[in-house]
Enzyme design. Structure first.
Site, PDB file in Angstrom:
ATOM      1  N   ARG A  38      11.774  37.271 -21.959  1.00  0.00           N
ATOM      2  CA  ARG A  38      11.547  36.128 -22.012  1.00  0.00           C
ATOM      3  C   ARG A  38       9.951  36.069 -21.616  1.00  0.00           C
ATOM      4  O   ARG A  38       9.162  34.952 -21.350  1.00  0.00           O
ATOM      5  CB  ARG A  38      11.745  35.465 -21.132  1.00  0.00           C
ATOM      6  N   ARG A  42       7.810  30.601 -22.060  1.00  0.00           N
ATOM      7  CA  ARG A  42       7.992  30.294 -21.013  1.00  0.00           C
ATOM      8  C   ARG A  42       6.645  30.087 -19.916  1.00  0.00           C
ATOM      9  O   ARG A  42       6.555  28.638 -20.180  1.00  0.00           O
ATOM     10  CB  ARG A  42       9.002  31.293 -20.103  1.00  0.00           C
ATOM     11  N   ARG A  51       3.556  24.613 -28.497  1.00  0.00           N
ATOM     12  CA  ARG A  51       4.945  24.150 -28.918  1.00  0.00           C
ATOM     13  C   ARG A  51       5.505  22.489 -28.734  1.00  0.00           C
ATOM     14  O   ARG A  51       6.246  22.364 -28.671  1.00  0.00           O
ATOM     15  CB  ARG A  51       6.065  24.486 -27.991  1.00  0.00           C
ATOM     16  N   ASP A  87      15.759  32.446 -30.488  1.00  0.00           N
ATOM     17  CA  ASP A  87      16.846  32.247 -29.598  1.00  0.00           C
ATOM     18  C   ASP A  87      18.560  33.254 -29.788  1.00  0.00           C
ATOM     19  O   ASP A  87      18.539  32.799 -30.857  1.00  0.00           O
ATOM     20  CB  ASP A  87      17.152  30.926 -29.157  1.00  0.00           C
ATOM     21  N   TYR A 162      29.266  29.967 -25.257  1.00  0.00           N
ATOM     22  CA  TYR A 162      28.515  28.940 -25.622  1.00  0.00           C
ATOM     23  C   TYR A 162      29.892  28.109 -26.599  1.00  0.00           C
ATOM     24  O   TYR A 162      30.027  27.018 -26.893  1.00  0.00           O
ATOM     25  CB  TYR A 162      27.447  29.649 -26.325  1.00  0.00           C
TER      26      TYR A 162
END
Length: 355
Positions: A38, A42, A51, A87, A162
């Site tokens: 990451r 972040r 972003r 992702d 998920y």
């Protein structure tokens, strides 16, 4: 013999000789290489700026934006490898699964997969489904030069969790209920996800990624016997599918101290270790023939610099007997982390291990 023990002619010489790839191949290195999970975004203000106003999944589908975000930590921290910005649910979205990443929650699936009929949602992934990935990686490899790019994907178990739960879960009730209650459906689900994951990694490697990491974020919820029986075959299928490319294959999960040996056995060249198990003990569990990656507790970065250096040195000392070591955090960079602390950590590791 691992595929990465043999030089592959198709790999660029400068990248092949990088400290990161040498460590993955368990060869002598000029210094211990460092990268952070990451790291692309972040905690970086420049990431937040580019972003701004762009949803996560959309940002993963804009090649120039992906390239910029991936490059930002390389410029700022002088890390030894870049990690492709994406992702783990991107390939699922690409094949038409109705899902979104909700801020503060994570991936949310509109129609969870819990019956055999639901498997019809999972079609094969083709390169055309993720053409933006190919374009972004081609942009990146030109900019990165000798700095390796790590491609990545979510492992079948974590993707399944998920899909079955419909979103993040603390106890994985629906996931384990399916795994235990209908083992054949579970096996078919993971097998199909293994094909999708392998296809996604192949796209990244063929576009220029120098290594790949398979993230099994939630597999630490399983006992070793369940992992071996119900998960390991699918992860092995993914690793075997990309073995012929000759790039290092990294396997990482959280809370997987009891699974480290099995995760290496699944086909990894490098096993990622979280902060709960010292690297010398992890080496004993994994066994010879594989490098290790890790494993500073991310929360340590909030302590004073002298404490960070002391704890980083403990990691380096524990790694002293390893065949190969890639320094990393035991999990990802936290959003509120001071970016300068990461820069100082990279400099410390490079300085202390310079040969």
């Amino acid at each position: 013999m691992s595929a990465i023990d043999r030089p592959k002619g198709q790999q660029p010489t400068a990248t092949y000789d990088s400290a990161f790839l040498k460590a993955c191949r368990r060869e002598p290195v000029p210094h211990t290489p460092v990268w952070f999970m990451r790291q692309a975004g972040r905690s970086l203000p420049e990431y937040l700026k580019v972003r701004e106003g762009i949803p996560m999944l959309e940002s993963c589908m804009r090649p120039e934006l992906v390239a910029e975000i991936t490059l930002q930590p390389v410029r700022r921290h002088d890390v030894d490898a870049a990690i492709y910005f994406s992702d783990i649910v991107v390939p699922l979205k690409a094949i038409g699964i109705d899902l979104d990443i909700k801020p503060g929650v994570g991936p949310v699936v509109e129609k969870p997969i819990r019956t055999r009929a639901d498997l019809a949602q999972l079609r094969d992934l083709t390169p055309d489904d993720v053409s933006y990935v190919t374009e972004a990686i081609e942009l990146l490899t030109r900019e990165l030069g000798p700095t390796p790019l790590i491609g990545f994907a979510g492992a079948p178990f974590t993707l399944a969790s998920y899909l079955v739960e419909g979103g993040p879960s603390r106890n994985h009730e629906h996931t384990k209920s399916l795994m235990y209650g209908d083992p054949q459906l579970w096996a078919d689900l993971l097998d199909r996800l293994a094909d999708i994951t392998a296809a996604f990694l192949k796209v990244q490697i063929e576009a220029g990624a120098s290594a790949v990491q398979l993230f099994d974020s939630w597999v630490g919820a399983l006992a070793p016997a369940d992992y071996r029986r119900s998960v390991m075959p699918a992860s092995t299928k993914v690793f075997e599918a990309v073995e012929g490319y000759g790039v290092p294959r990294i396997h990482f999960g959280v809370g997987t101290g009891e699974l480290l040996g099995l995760m290496g056995e699944a086909g990894a060249d490098v096993v990622g270790v979280d902060w709960r198990v010292p690297l010398d003990e992890a080496m004993r569990r994994v066994g010879p023939g594989r490098a290790l990656q890790g494993n500073l507790d991310p929360a340590v970065l909030f302590a004073p610099t002298e404490v960070v250096e002391e704890k980083a040195q403990e990691v380096l000392d524990a790694a002293a007997g390893l065949e190969g070591h890639v320094f990393n955090l035991g999990h990802g960079v936290l959003p509120s982390m001071d970016p300068d602390a990461l820069t100082r950590l990279v400099e410390y590791v490079h300085t202390r291990t310079g040969r």
